[in-house]
Structure formats: structure tokens, C-alpha cells
Design an enzyme around this catalytic site. Structure first.
Site, PDB file in Angstrom:
ATOM      1  N   ASP A 149     -17.768  11.484 -35.752  1.00 54.25           N
ATOM      2  CA  ASP A 149     -17.760  12.901 -35.430  1.00 54.25           C
ATOM      3  C   ASP A 149     -17.522  13.151 -33.895  1.00 54.25           C
ATOM      4  OD1 ASP A 149     -19.948  11.919 -35.085  1.00 54.25           O
ATOM      5  OD2 ASP A 149     -21.316  13.479 -36.166  1.00 54.25           O
ATOM      6  N   HIS A 183      -1.084  -0.125 -12.611  1.00 53.72           N
ATOM      7  CA  HIS A 183      -1.911   0.759 -13.380  1.00 53.72           C
ATOM      8  C   HIS A 183      -3.224   0.058 -13.717  1.00 53.72           C
ATOM      9  CE1 HIS A 183       1.857   3.291 -14.622  1.00 53.72           C
ATOM     10  NE2 HIS A 183       1.404   3.844 -13.676  1.00 53.72           N
ATOM     11  N   ASP A 237      -7.430   4.362  -6.171  1.00 50.41           N
ATOM     12  CA  ASP A 237      -6.296   5.503  -6.480  1.00 50.41           C
ATOM     13  C   ASP A 237      -7.102   6.515  -7.378  1.00 50.41           C
ATOM     14  OD1 ASP A 237      -4.462   7.380  -7.254  1.00 50.41           O
ATOM     15  OD2 ASP A 237      -2.715   5.690  -7.436  1.00 50.41           O
ATOM     16  N   ASP A 260      -4.710  13.756  -6.001  1.00 46.70           N
ATOM     17  CA  ASP A 260      -4.090  12.285  -6.052  1.00 46.70           C
ATOM     18  C   ASP A 260      -4.048  11.809  -4.811  1.00 46.70           C
ATOM     19  OD1 ASP A 260      -3.032  10.089  -7.118  1.00 46.70           O
ATOM     20  OD2 ASP A 260      -1.057  11.087  -7.496  1.00 46.70           O
ATOM     21  N   HIS A 309       7.688   1.413  -7.136  1.00 41.68           N
ATOM     22  CA  HIS A 309       7.911   2.680  -7.233  1.00 41.68           C
ATOM     23  C   HIS A 309       8.391   3.756  -6.397  1.00 41.68           C
ATOM     24  CE1 HIS A 309       4.070   3.396  -4.750  1.00 41.68           C
ATOM     25  NE2 HIS A 309       3.777   2.481  -5.356  1.00 41.68           N
ATOM     26  N   HIS A 324       5.398  12.338  -6.148  1.00 41.27           N
ATOM     27  CA  HIS A 324       5.976  13.140  -7.610  1.00 41.27           C
ATOM     28  C   HIS A 324       5.468  14.489  -7.274  1.00 41.27           C
ATOM     29  CE1 HIS A 324       1.632  12.338  -8.497  1.00 41.27           C
ATOM     30  NE2 HIS A 324       1.969  11.232  -8.262  1.00 41.27           N
ATOM     31  N   HIS A 384       1.021  13.967 -12.676  1.00 40.10           N
ATOM     32  CA  HIS A 384       2.805  13.909 -12.392  1.00 40.10           C
ATOM     33  C   HIS A 384       3.122  15.183 -12.912  1.00 40.10           C
ATOM     34  CE1 HIS A 384       2.213   9.447 -12.601  1.00 40.10           C
ATOM     35  NE2 HIS A 384       1.760   9.871 -11.496  1.00 40.10           N
ATOM     36  N   GLU A 416       3.316   8.453  -1.172  1.00 33.96           N
ATOM     37  CA  GLU A 416       2.783   7.510  -1.561  1.00 33.96           C
ATOM     38  C   GLU A 416       3.173   6.204  -1.438  1.00 33.96           C
ATOM     39  OE1 GLU A 416       1.489   7.075  -5.679  1.00 33.96           O
ATOM     40  OE2 GLU A 416       2.127   8.903  -5.936  1.00 33.96           O
ATOM     41  N   TYR A 470       3.187  -4.420  -2.320  1.00 34.52           N
ATOM     42  CA  TYR A 470       2.550  -5.150  -3.318  1.00 34.52           C
ATOM     43  C   TYR A 470       2.864  -6.494  -3.392  1.00 34.52           C
ATOM     44  CZ  TYR A 470       1.794  -0.366  -4.633  1.00 34.52           C
ATOM     45  OH  TYR A 470       1.760   0.941  -4.363  1.00 34.52           O
ATOM     46  N   ARG A 495      -1.503   0.686  -0.902  1.00 31.52           N
ATOM     47  CA  ARG A 495      -0.890   1.916  -1.133  1.00 31.52           C
ATOM     48  C   ARG A 495      -1.844   2.975  -0.304  1.00 31.52           C
ATOM     49  NH1 ARG A 495      -0.360   1.952  -6.071  1.00 31.52           N
ATOM     50  NH2 ARG A 495      -2.057   3.094  -6.976  1.00 31.52           N
ATOM     51  N   GLU A 534      -1.928   7.130  -0.285  1.00 25.97           N
ATOM     52  CA  GLU A 534      -1.192   8.381  -0.887  1.00 25.97           C
ATOM     53  C   GLU A 534      -2.082   9.881  -0.320  1.00 25.97           C
ATOM     54  OE1 GLU A 534      -1.959   8.469  -5.145  1.00 25.97           O
ATOM     55  OE2 GLU A 534      -0.329   9.736  -5.389  1.00 25.97           O
TER      56      GLU A 534
HETATM   57  N1  GLY Z   1      -2.367   8.223  -9.513  1.00 22.13           N
HETATM   58  C1  GLY Z   1      -1.223   8.274 -10.099  1.00 22.13           C
HETATM   59  C2  GLY Z   1      -0.259   8.190  -8.873  1.00 22.13           C
HETATM   60  O1  GLY Z   1      -0.564   7.899  -8.080  1.00 22.13           O
HETATM   61  O2  GLY Z   1       0.956   8.557  -9.305  1.00 22.13           O
HETATM   62 MN    MN Z   2       0.549   9.802  -7.237  1.00 23.96          MN
HETATM   63 MN    MN Z   3      -2.373   8.073  -7.328  1.00 21.82          MN
END
Ligand code: GLY
Ligand code: MN
Ligand code: MN
Length: 461
Positions: A36, A243, A260, A271, A354, A358, A365, A408, A412, A429, A431
Site C-alpha cells: 500500500d 548513467h 550530475d 541540471d 553524447h 538538450h 530532457h 554539457e 570519458y 563533464r 554542465e
Molecule cells: N542529468 C541528465 C543529463 O545531463 O542529461
Molecule cells: Mn543534461
Molecule cells: Mn545532467
């Protein structure tokens, strides 16, 4: 936010429905976690964008004549003792500015009535499991009445197309919330950096989850409802897992930490990624790669301006990264050729796999077409140098004031033949979140430093 803003959005939707159109928007379902216990409820972004209403079990209906109708949970003193106060249909018109409100239990009886004599039914396609069959059921009831002279909608259209385009441009109120969310998130990163170095210095058993706790503390402390996505706190080699989620790995002296994480505030995401040395001092190879990623971000930020294409920041970042990978010896020019070859053949891909950004908004996103609407028909074909597949390209979206996107870039480095060992297992990274302005862009996440000297100073202090 002021309820009149939501009313204005509903009016803009109504004006875009075809003559005789009706739009149906449910909020998100509640989801069971176990027995529940439910997962924390989070409204549907489209629904919230048009209503400002965050209770579960609610639907919004807008018709082309400008009327809006809410279906919501009825007042129920017994349930409200357990689950909290409900607005209820009695108070909804005044509180939310809708024209009518009904208890959710009347949805199945009212919808056929609302659909009758409408030409087109609009709803968000492919977003809510079971929505189409629910609408089919209501349409079936309308159709059963056609021999009595009722008209049944003959056309169905995707409401996302209308709402995505509206949501892509953030108004002043939305930008203000996003600035605040970004500021809270930046403070969370600062707090995590400080805790990291303090625990290491004290010789404590520092784990990724300790820094996750610092982020959460700062988010909640300033009124954020929850993280905008699962926070990534990655120590050392874990940073090369794109991820990765904050887990229990130890954070050791000499490693880099990649965080991140961003909070969600009043329905809007932030983000941010920062990569920093756990002990507060970059090593030589760490700093070399960090400065390269930062230079690529600077190049991308310079291309984040009105009139530029969405792809321009990515292309600028790739150019800097490709040259840097050659200069630092991660790519061997004798094997991969010039920087132009590296870009054309995507030889940088093992280190940078990547995109550079975005859309950002209610969803991390966020929605919004990445293709320029007026140029959708201009299709060109190219061969992907890695997969060999034929890719259809359409002209990328042109950036305009009010759009919000992330910038971003990253690198890597996994161990591989020919890759200098000094760089192995480094994942970086950087961002930031950018609002496109009339002249360029505003970085709203710089409450946490990015310059390596500034990061070191912060961690010393
Ligand atoms: N945290 C997800 C991205 O950077 O796209
Ligand atoms: Mn992002
Ligand atoms: Mn991010």
C-alpha cells in the site's frame, strides 16, 4: 504562479484547436511501489503547465470556444485525514480559473457529452498508457447517439505538437523559477564539494552517498520538492558510466568526483554537472583533461545565442575536444589524421559519445522539436561513419530568446590500447544551464564555479 498565467496558456491552446476541437489532458497516474505504498506522486508536466494543479486523479478538458473543465478528486473528510486536503470541484473554478469542475467519478459520464458535436479530439499521443482506449470508449458512446443527430469527432490530433512548442519558450515567470532552481542546485554542488574534502581530510570513510545526502539536504532546505532526476555521484572510474547513480563506492584521495544533480523547484528542473578532485587539488593529467573540457564548453557557450542552430554548440565543442585529444595524445594523429578527419570520422566517439545539450524546462530532457519547424521538409542524407547507416538529417532548430538548454560537454577515458595510462578512468563533464537571451545566453548555474583554480580555492576554504 499566478492562476491567470495558466488561464492564458489554456486560451492559447483553445485558439490553436481546429474549429470544433476539444483537448483532453490527464495528469500522471499514481504508481504503487509495494503493497500500500506508492511512489511519491509527481504531476504530469503538460497537465500542470495548463492548470497549475498538482493533485493526482485529475483531468483537464479545453474546448475551442475557450472553456476549460477540470475533473478532480471530490472533497472527502475521511480520505483527507489520511492523504491530505483536496481542493475539490467546488473550490476549483475560483482557485484555478477553470469554467467548470466535476468530481473525477463523473469523467466517464461527462466526456461523451463534451465530445459530442466536436470535430477533432486532441490529446497527448503516446504519453499515457490506456488513454487512447479510454477515449475510444467515450467516442463509442457518442457514436451510439449519431442516429439521434449527434456528431462524433472524425479526427484525432496530437496535442503534444501544440504544447511542446509553447513549452519550448519559457516566459518571465518560468525563467525566474528556473533561475532559482539553478541557484539552489549550484549551492548543493558547493556543499557537496566542501563535505567531500572535509571528510577526506578528517580521514573518514567517505562514500558517494555522503555527497548525495548533501545535495538532497540543500535541495529540500530551500523548498525544492525533489531532485529533477536521479543524482549521479560517481567516484573515480564510475564517472565513465554515463548513467551511474549515487551509490556506496568509496571516494578516495587522488580521484575525481563527477556529480550530475539538479533540483526540481515548483515543477521546473535544473541540471548541473561538476567534476572536481576529491582532495581539492587537480593532478596534472586531471587538470589537462579538465581544461580541455572547459575550453570546449566555452566554445559551445559562445555558440549558444539567438540565430544559431541547436547543433552549433555541439559542433563547436567537438572541434575543441577533437583538437585537444590529438594534442594530449589520446588520439594518434598518425592513425586518425587531422582534426577534420577526427570530426568527419567521429574518431573522438570513444571519449565523447553524447550530445552537448538538450532542452531544459519542466522535464529535465524537456519537450520541443529539435528540427526547425519551417524547414522540416529539407531532408538530406548522410552515411554514419561508425555504424554505416544512412541518417536522414533535417535542419536543426534555430535558437531564439526564451529557449533554455544545457551545455554539457565531457570526456570519458576508459583504458584502451594507445591511450596514455595517466588518463585512464578519468571521466569529466561540465554542465551548465543556459537561457537564450536577445544577444547571447545567460548561464544560470554559475553559482558553483567551473574554473579549476576557483574549484580548488573553494575546496581549500
Ligand atoms: N542529468 C541528465 C543529463 O545531463 O542529461
Ligand atoms: Mn543534461
Ligand atoms: Mn545532467
Amino acid at each position: 504562479m499566478n492562476p491567470s498565467l495558466y488561464a492564458q496558456r489554456r486560451a492559447r491552446v483553445a485558439a490553436q484547436l481546429s474549429p470544433g476541437g476539444i483537448a483532453i489532458v490527464p495528469t500522471a497516474p499514481e504508481r504503487q511501489r509495494n503493497r500500500d505504498s506508492d511512489y511519491l506522486f509527481r504531476h504530469d508536466s503538460y497537465f500542470y503547465y495548463l492548470s497549475g494543479f498538482s493533485e493526482p486523479n485529475a483531468w483537464l478538458v479545453i474546448t475551442a470556444d475557450g472553456r476549460s473543465t477540470l475533473f478532480c478528486q471530490p472533497k472527502d473528510p475521511e480520505r483527507e485525514i489520511w492523504d491530505g486536503l483536496r481542493l475539490g470541484p467546488g473550490a476549483a473554478p475560483e482557485a484555478l480559473g477553470v469554467d467548470a469542475a466535476y468530481p473525477i467519478g463523473q469523467l466517464d459520464s461527462e466526456l461523451p457529452r463534451l465530445l459530442e458535436n466536436q470535430a477533432t479530439v486532441w490529446f497527448p499521443f503516446a504519453t499515457h498508457a490506456g488513454l487512447e482506449s479510454r477515449i475510444d470508449g467515450w467516442l463509442g458512446k457518442v457514436r451510439a447517439r449519431v442516429r439521434f443527430g449527434a456528431l462524433c469527432p472524425a479526427e484525432q490530433r496530437d496535442l503534444c505538437a501544440v504544447l511542446d512548442e509553447m513549452r519550448l519558450f519559457k516566459d518571465a515567470e518560468e525563467q525566474a523559477i528556473m533561475r532559482r532552481a539553478a541557484q539552489i542546485s549550484a549551492q548543493g554542488h558547493v556543499r557537496a564539494m566542501r563535505r567531500c574534502v572535509a571528510m577526506l581530510r578528517a580521514g573518514e570513510d567517505l562514500r558517494e552517498y555522503h555527497l548525495d545526502a548533501e545535495l538532497l539536504h540543500e535541495f529540500r532546505q530551500h523548498g525544492s520538492q525533489y531532485p529533477a532526476y536521479g543524482s549521479i555521484v560517481a567516484a573515480g572510474a564510475n564517472a565513465c558510466v554515463l548513467h551511474y547513480r549515487a551509490d556506496q563506492a568509496p571516494i578516495r584521495d587522488g580521484e575525481l568526483v563527477l556529480i550530475d544533480a539538479g533540483c526540481e523547484l515548483d515543477g521546473y528542473a535544473s541540471d548541473i554537472t561538476r567534476s572536481f578532485p576529491a582532495n581539492g587539488r587537480f593532478s596534472g593529467p586531471q587538470r589537462a583533461l579538465y581544461e580541455l573540457v572547459l575550453a570546449s564548453q566555452d566554445a559551445a557557450v559562445a555558440e549558444t545565442r539567438p540565430g544559431a542552430r541547436f547543433t552549433a554548440p555541439h559542433e563547436a565543442a567537438v572541434k575543441v575536444l577533437a583538437q585537444g585529444l590529438l594534442d594530449l595524445g589520446l588520439l594518434d594523429g598518425k592513425k586518425v589524421g587531422s582534426v577534420d578527419d577526427v570530426i568527419a570520422n567521429r574518431s573522438y566517439f570513444p571519449f565523447y559519445m553524447h550530445r552537448t545539450g538538450h532542452w531544459l524546462g519542466m522535464d529535465v530532457h524537456d519537450c520541443g522539436s529539435y528540427v526547425e519547424p519551417g524547414e522540416q521538409g529539407q531532408v538530406s542524407e548522410r552515411r554514419d561513419p561508425i555504424s554505416g547507416e544512412t541518417i536522414k538529417d533535417r535542419p536543426s532548430r534555430i535558437l531564439r530568446p526564451g529557449m533554455v538548454l544545457t551545455v554539457e560537454p565531457g570526456l570519458y577515458v576508459r583504458p584502451a590500447p594507445g591511450v596514455p595510462e595517466a588518463f585512464h578512468h578519468i571521466g569529466i563533464r561540465i554542465e551548465d544551464d543556459a537561457i537564450v537571451t536577445d544577444t547571447g545566453c545567460e548561464l544560470i548555474t554559475r553559482g558553483v564555479p567551473v574554473e579549476p583554480d576557483e574549484i580548488e580555492a573553494l575546496m581549500r576554504g
